[in-house]
Design a protein around this motif. Structure first.
Motif, short mmCIF file in Angstrom:
data_model
loop_
_atom_site.label_atom_id
_atom_site.label_comp_id
_atom_site.label_asym_id
_atom_site.label_seq_id
_atom_site.Cartn_x
_atom_site.Cartn_y
_atom_site.Cartn_z
N GLN A 72 0.82 -1.21 0.00
CA GLN A 72 0.00 0.00 0.00
C GLN A 72 0.86 1.26 0.00
O GLN A 72 1.90 1.32 0.66
N VAL A 75 -1.07 7.96 -3.24
CA VAL A 75 -0.70 8.81 -4.36
C VAL A 75 -0.13 10.10 -3.78
O VAL A 75 -0.67 10.66 -2.82
N GLU A 82 -3.16 3.56 -3.28
CA GLU A 82 -2.87 2.52 -4.26
C GLU A 82 -2.41 1.26 -3.52
O GLU A 82 -1.55 1.34 -2.64
N THR A 84 -0.87 -2.46 -4.54
CA THR A 84 -0.28 -3.17 -5.67
C THR A 84 -0.10 -4.64 -5.32
O THR A 84 0.50 -4.98 -4.29
N VAL A 94 -3.08 -3.23 -9.84
CA VAL A 94 -3.06 -2.06 -8.97
C VAL A 94 -4.50 -1.62 -8.70
O VAL A 94 -5.27 -1.36 -9.64
N THR A 96 -6.75 1.32 -6.96
CA THR A 96 -6.69 2.70 -6.50
C THR A 96 -8.02 3.08 -5.87
O THR A 96 -9.07 2.93 -6.50
N ARG A 117 -13.23 2.70 -6.80
CA ARG A 117 -12.02 1.87 -6.91
C ARG A 117 -11.76 1.57 -8.38
O ARG A 117 -12.65 1.18 -9.14
#
Length: 585
Positions: A72, A75, A82, A84, A94, A96, A117
């Motif tokens: 985690q 941004v 985000e 991943t 990914v 978001t 999301r």
């Protein structure tokens, strides 16, 4: 339900991030699950709560089908998250998350709110799942670009270069589209970056100063300027114990500290909105304010035990409301007074209503400082807590300063007399020569981390021998692996309490206090070491909890904690401003 639908139960606190829209907040587990969300406000009933009841609390999943921890990160300069996920074949997915916060939207109960999301596959192929199992569904709507999910479940696959969107909305049944979802997410990112651009900061700590300021902003109410102590209720201080409390409320102590930090970083607008909220709440009687309010300000947050939640990892009971609303905490007003004085010192515009609130706080302290209270730790036993008296001194001292500097000298005379009498009383009865430290209370000869407020507030100079010995004793006797605990529970609470280190975790704000005290004394190497321990607990996200089990390293308590972030910023400021001539290595 299939295993792919369900989240990893009771994800560790350190495996969570927070997103919010400044009306409420959600916790996002690193497995991609939203496992905590109250709507429409912080203190509302939870609609997703598998965090405190894995079996029936409710959750939202939109991400990888297999159970795996992602990485985690926020941004840059935003509260947009985000997560991943790496696949065995080298692929990457990914997720978001943006809790939509258009700057033009008024945050009022019942207005539309949404979490957007976005999933993007950046290599390989990712088998994905959409699963929506709310605890209650009234007013909730979901939309998914990958297909219709009338049953609340959808399986699909994304390949390299493909993406998908999902929206969980409240109070808005209108249709969503990829274009609308993308635009809403972009607008939310822009809001956070505007806030970040408008604050003053030097951030040589890996972005943690900015993250703390963003977290304080996130926990604030865009509706009225209040700030909640945390986004959650009843995350336990001890697994299997009953130290589980509701922090989705606005303590005047925590909020004033946090708003003061914003003001010191140039955000006077937030400070003004908070002070406007406070003076709108003020009572004409005595005391001038309550200790804690609902975020919306109306009604007492009376504590209730909830039998319909199992509790995090079975740690019950789950509570809503907080018993502190019925307590006397004389020291809480000192934090408000300090915030008011800082607001004026930072260039905040003069407001006579603010000064009148400060005057009522000082008058209250002058009348009642000789009385017992429940103290900063909200202990049921009423005592003459030393830290409460120190903060009463702060209330009187700041009122004297403001009155003299801003042309009200006649108001200062009585406050100065009581301030000086209070200080003499604490120096006579609060410091215990045999203990070699300021003690917990006049009738309890035990160490208390809140005694670190003595140098932090300016009650005594950092190089005073009584301060130096207090700091030394706390550092040696209230720490485990450098993490500071509040007190020895057997001394303060009685022989029935569990031993030191078992009763409760260390409180990160106490370690921040130690760092601040070291910095004020010029011991910057020790200050940096103490603060580094706190920073490790914030992980790569830089979001701090309430406490840490110093033996296991597991995070404990409600999350994220406003008090910790505010004291972290104070410690950073003290280190930055430590006079070079007094630096000791």
């Amino acid at each position: 339900m299939t295993p792919a639908e369900t989240p990893i139960p009771y994800a560790p606190i350190e495996r969570h991030a927070v997103i919010g829209d400044r009306a409420t907040a959600a916790l996002v587990s690193a497995d991609g699950t939203i496992d905590w969300l109250c709507l429409p406000l912080y203190g509302s009933e939870p609609v997703l709560a598998s965090l405190i009841d894995a079996a029936s609390g409710g959750y939202f999943r939109f991400g990888p089908a297999e159970h795996a921890w992602g990485t985690q990160a926020y941004v840059d300069a935003t509260a947009v998250l985000e997560t991943t996920f790496q696949s065995a074949d080298g692929g990457e997915l990914v997720a978001t998350d943006a809790m939509i916060l258009p700057s033009a939207r008024a945050h009022e109960a019942g207005s539309s709110q949404a979490i957007v999301r976005h999933l993007a596959c950046r290599g390989g192929a990712a088998r994905c799942v959409f699963a929506f199992r709310p605890r209650r569904g009234d007013g909730l709507h979901v939309w998914c670009s990958a297909g219709r999910a009338e049953s609340g479940v959808l399986d699909f696959t994304l390949r390299a270069g493909e993406e998908a969107w999902a929206v969980l909305s409240f109070g808005d049944a209108s249709s969503w589209s990829e274009a609308r979802a993308r635009a809403s997410s972009d607008e939310t990112i822009a809001h956070w970056r505007r806030f970040a651009a408008g604050i003053e900061r030097r951030d040589g700590r890996g972005g943690r100063v900015l993250r703390s300021l963003l977290t304080i902003h996130l926990l604030g109410s865009a509706r009225n300027g209040s700030v909640v102590a945390a986004a959650t209720t009843s995350l336990p201080e001890r697994i299997g114990g009953d130290l589980n409390y509701d922090y989705r409320l606005s303590w005047i102590r925590d909020s004033s500290l946090a708003v003061e930090a914003l003001a010191l970083h140039g955000d006077l607008d937030s400070a003004q909105r908070y002070l406007d909220w406070l003076v709108g709440l003020e009572a004409s009687g005595d005391p001038p304010l309550r200790v804690v309010y609902k975020a919306e300000g109306d009604g007492d947050p009376v504590e209730r035990v909830r039998g319909d939640f199992a509790g995090y990892r079975g740690s019950g009971p789950v509570r809503t409301g907080n018993r502190a609303c019925k307590q006397s905490q004389l020291g809480a007003f000192g934090f408000v007074a300090d915030c008011l004085a800082t607001y004026f010192e930072c260039g905040g515009s003069w407001n006579d209503r603010y000064f009148q609130l400060l005057a009522r706080i000082a008058d209250h302290g002058a009348r009642h400082w000789r009385e017992p209270d429940n103290g900063i730790w909200e202990i049921p036993t009423m005592r003459r807590h030393v830290s409460s008296l120190v903060m009463c001194w702060v209330a009187l001292d700041r009122a004297v300063t403001v009155a003299e500097k801003w042309g009200r000298p006649e108001r200062a005379r009585g406050w100065r007399r009581e301030r000086d009498a209070l200080r003499a009383d604490v120096l006579e009865h609060g410091y215990h020569a045999g203990l070699g430290a300021f003690r917990h209370a006049y009738d309890v000869d035990g160490l208390d981390a809140s005694s670190l407020l003595v140098p932090i507030t300016g009650f005594l100079a950092p190089d005073d021998p009584r301060v130096a010995s207090t700091v030394d004793r706390i550092a040696r006797e209230l720490t485990i692996d450098g993490h500071v605990h509040r007190y020895d529970p057997k001394v303060v609470l009685g022989s029935e309490a569990l031993p030191f280190g078992e009763h409760e975790p260390s409180f990160l704000l106490c370690t921040c206090w130690l760092a601040t005290a070291y910095a004020l004394a010029g011991k910057t190497a020790l200050a940096e070491a103490a603060l580094a321990r706190v920073e490790r607990c914030g992980g790569s996200l830089g979001v701090f909890p309430e406490g840490v089990d110093a033996r296991s390293g597991a995070l404990r308590g409600n999350y994220p904690l406003l008090f910790t972030h505010a004291e972290y910023l104070r410690a950073v400021r003290a280190i930055e401003r430590a006079p070079a001539s007094r630096r000791v290595r």
